[in-house]
Design an enzyme around this catalytic site. Structure first.
Site, PDB file in Angstrom:
ATOM      1  N   LYS A  53       5.779  -1.973  -2.898  1.00  0.00           N
ATOM      2  CA  LYS A  53       4.375  -1.945  -3.554  1.00  0.00           C
ATOM      3  C   LYS A  53       4.112  -0.687  -4.067  1.00  0.00           C
ATOM      4  CE  LYS A  53       3.054  -2.983   0.702  1.00  0.00           C
ATOM      5  NZ  LYS A  53       4.268  -3.476   1.474  1.00  0.00           N
ATOM      6  N   GLY A  78       4.949   3.624   4.499  1.00  0.00           N
ATOM      7  CA  GLY A  78       5.674   4.608   3.585  1.00  0.00           C
ATOM      8  C   GLY A  78       5.923   3.952   2.198  1.00  0.00           C
ATOM      9  N   HIS A  79       4.967   4.538   1.302  1.00  0.00           N
ATOM     10  CA  HIS A  79       5.074   3.851  -0.181  1.00  0.00           C
ATOM     11  C   HIS A  79       5.718   4.934  -0.991  1.00  0.00           C
ATOM     12  CE1 HIS A  79       1.192   1.190   0.966  1.00  0.00           C
ATOM     13  NE2 HIS A  79       2.581   0.636   1.597  1.00  0.00           N
ATOM     14  N   GLN A 101       2.027  -2.775   4.545  1.00  0.00           N
ATOM     15  CA  GLN A 101       2.979  -3.628   5.318  1.00  0.00           C
ATOM     16  C   GLN A 101       2.982  -4.864   4.361  1.00  0.00           C
ATOM     17  OE1 GLN A 101       0.233  -2.003   7.650  1.00  0.00           O
ATOM     18  NE2 GLN A 101       1.774  -0.369   7.723  1.00  0.00           N
ATOM     19  N   ASP A 154       7.751  -3.367   2.844  1.00  0.00           N
ATOM     20  CA  ASP A 154       8.916  -2.873   2.066  1.00  0.00           C
ATOM     21  C   ASP A 154       8.957  -3.751   0.988  1.00  0.00           C
ATOM     22  OD1 ASP A 154       8.980  -0.797   3.961  1.00  0.00           O
ATOM     23  OD2 ASP A 154       9.999  -2.149   5.155  1.00  0.00           O
TER      24      ASP A 154
HETATM   25  P1  IMP Z   1       3.757  -0.516  14.098  1.00  0.00           P
HETATM   26  O1  IMP Z   1       2.771  -0.954  12.874  1.00  0.00           O
HETATM   27  O2  IMP Z   1       4.088   0.990  14.139  1.00  0.00           O
HETATM   28  O3  IMP Z   1       2.855  -0.698  15.394  1.00  0.00           O
HETATM   29  O4  IMP Z   1       4.944  -1.349  14.073  1.00  0.00           O
HETATM   30  C1  IMP Z   1       4.987  -2.691  14.571  1.00  0.00           C
HETATM   31  C2  IMP Z   1       5.903  -3.563  13.441  1.00  0.00           C
HETATM   32  O5  IMP Z   1       5.566  -3.319  12.159  1.00  0.00           O
HETATM   33  C3  IMP Z   1       7.301  -2.985  13.544  1.00  0.00           C
HETATM   34  O6  IMP Z   1       8.282  -3.987  13.476  1.00  0.00           O
HETATM   35  C4  IMP Z   1       7.399  -2.058  12.368  1.00  0.00           C
HETATM   36  O7  IMP Z   1       8.679  -1.726  11.984  1.00  0.00           O
HETATM   37  C5  IMP Z   1       6.638  -2.806  11.230  1.00  0.00           C
HETATM   38  N1  IMP Z   1       5.958  -2.046  10.232  1.00  0.00           N
HETATM   39  C6  IMP Z   1       5.018  -1.255  10.347  1.00  0.00           C
HETATM   40  N2  IMP Z   1       4.825  -0.538   9.259  1.00  0.00           N
HETATM   41  C7  IMP Z   1       5.610  -1.079   8.384  1.00  0.00           C
HETATM   42  C8  IMP Z   1       5.731  -0.906   6.963  1.00  0.00           C
HETATM   43  O8  IMP Z   1       5.322  -0.066   6.212  1.00  0.00           O
HETATM   44  N3  IMP Z   1       6.801  -1.507   6.467  1.00  0.00           N
HETATM   45  C9  IMP Z   1       7.698  -2.413   7.077  1.00  0.00           C
HETATM   46  N4  IMP Z   1       7.503  -2.379   8.356  1.00  0.00           N
HETATM   47  C10 IMP Z   1       6.356  -2.002   9.113  1.00  0.00           C
END
Ligand code: IMP
Length: 404
Positions: free
Chosen positions: A16, A40-41, A209, A13
């Protein structure tokens, strides 16, 4: 022209999406190489706000869009996303590597039940089935995109889900949608990129991420299930490391994280609420309020090293301009010792005491350049991190961007 990688240097977040959209004009293709629909971009244009989960953020610029083998693809979400932007008049020229692992509806069920099993130590996943899908790949049970079109042993996978979930499972509807979305859209992303580079073109690699969510180098186990570092570009896309080109790291001028896990510079008082409100810090995929903290230079020095960052893009300066006084963490203290190396506190992140410097900056107006206080802040960050800041972003809109 050189390829360019845009990498998040914090817990995701960082902003990007806006930067990818801003830079996309200069490249022939935009390429996703990690994660899946957990991302989520967000891109804001005069015609509205778009949040991309799987389609690369260069979509609005009419660029060739590639999804590399290291991305885990939910065919239902991909299909919905393609249809949604089609309704906005955008025909996404998106190709998916045939080797992408797929997310099934049962991966989402598993994601939710594994989280429940963790009780008070939930990771706070996006519940998009990303972890289970990568795990199914490691078990060699998951189908790849290409397997929806050719022969595949679905029976073993279904028996596995049935045993774990304790119910009968079926995939016919999912497979029908998967086949239709992949029909005419499968490719070898590696050779596509080679060809673009061979004829003198270049590509933009879109990281998802952030560094501290990398499954190996992040704050394990509170991480995502893929790699977020620049080096994963090579593995995910079947490219030698030298094809990565320049690495630009996106840094939000404060820190946020969604989900559980340690967060040394987390703000415990009302300032966090103000920043969350001003910065609209709610998950683009889940809508959850993001946790808020001050900029953490200890974590950033580490992120810069493990990614080989050449230049920094500093985002959301407009948010801190609205906060009268803010802080930046330059080092941690642990058991009376001053620590600047993030690795040293990997096992004790909950116990560190951040050491702060205080700052304030003025608002940046479009067309007016940057003021003395903003310049001082940039100089401080560059000196502390030993990397130049080459772009600043001070709002969602494309024009709220300055190249230094
Ligand atoms: P997962 O990727 O859904 O398995 O989540 C694992 C961890 O990564 C959690 O803390 C999510 O909130 C975090 N996470 C996954 N994708 C994103 C993203 O695009 N932005 C911020 N945090 C993310």
């Amino acid at each position: 022209m050189q390829n360019l990688a845009i990498i998040g240097l914090q817990w995701g977040d960082e902003g990007k999406g806006k930067i990818i959209d801003y830079l996309a004009d200069r490249f022939d293709a935009v390429v996703r190489y990690n994660g899946g629909s957990n991302a989520g971009h967000t891109v804001v244009t005069k015609s509205g706000k778009y949040t991309f989960h799987l389609i690369p953020s260069g979509a609005l610029k009419g660029k060739k869009l590639l999804i590399g083998a290291g991305v885990t693809v939910d065919p239902i979400i991909l299909n919905d996303e393609i249809e949604l932007i089609k309704r906005h008049g955008i025909n996404a020229d998106v190709l998916i590597d045939g080797r992408c692992t797929l997310v099934t509806p049962f991966d989402k069920e598993l994601d939710i039940s594994i989280e429940e099993m963790r009780g008070g130590r939930m990771l706070g996943t996006t519940r998009r089935g990303i972890g289970p899908s990568y795990a199914m790949r490691a078990l060699r049970l998951a189908p790849r995109a290409i397997d929806t079109i050719h022969e595949f042993d679905y029976d073993s996978m279904l028996r596995f889900y049935e045993r774990i979930l304790g119910k009968k499972v079926r995939l016919e509807d999912w497979l029908r949608i998967a086949r239709s979305v992949f029909k005419d859209r499968l490719c070898d992303a590696s050779s596509q990129i080679y060809e673009i580079n061979e004829r003198g073109g270049s590509v933009l690699f879109e990281g998802s991420q952030g560094t501290l969510l990398d499954i190996l180098y992040g704050s394990y186990p509170y991480v995502t299930s893929s790699h977020t570092l620049s080096s994963y570009i090579a593995t995910s896309l079947g490219l030698p490391g030298k094809y990565i080109g320049k690495v630009m790291g996106v840094v939000k001028c404060y820190t946020t994280r969604v989900g559980g896990g340690p967060f040394p510079t987390e703000i415990g008082d009302g300032i966090a609420d103000s920043i969350r409100k001003i910065g609209n810090e709610y998950g683009a995929t889940t809508g959850r309020p993001r946790r808020i903290g001050w900029l953490d230079l200890v974590a950033l020095r580490y992120a810069i090293r493990v990614n080989g960052v050449d230049e920094i893009i500093l985002s959301k300066l407009d948010v801190l301009a609205k906060i009268k006084d803010f802080k930046i963490c330059t080092a941690y203290e642990l058991d009376g010792e001053e620590i600047r190396d993030f690795y040293k506190v990997l096992g004790a992140m909950d116990n560190v005491v951040p050491l702060y410097d205080n700052f304030s900056i003025d608002e940046i107006e479009i067309g007016n350049g940057i003021s003395g206080k903003v310049k001082d802040l940039i100089d401080f960050i560059e000196k502390e991190l030993d990397v130049n800041v080459s772009i600043i972003s001070y709002g969602e809109e494309r024009e709220r961007t300055i190249e230094l």
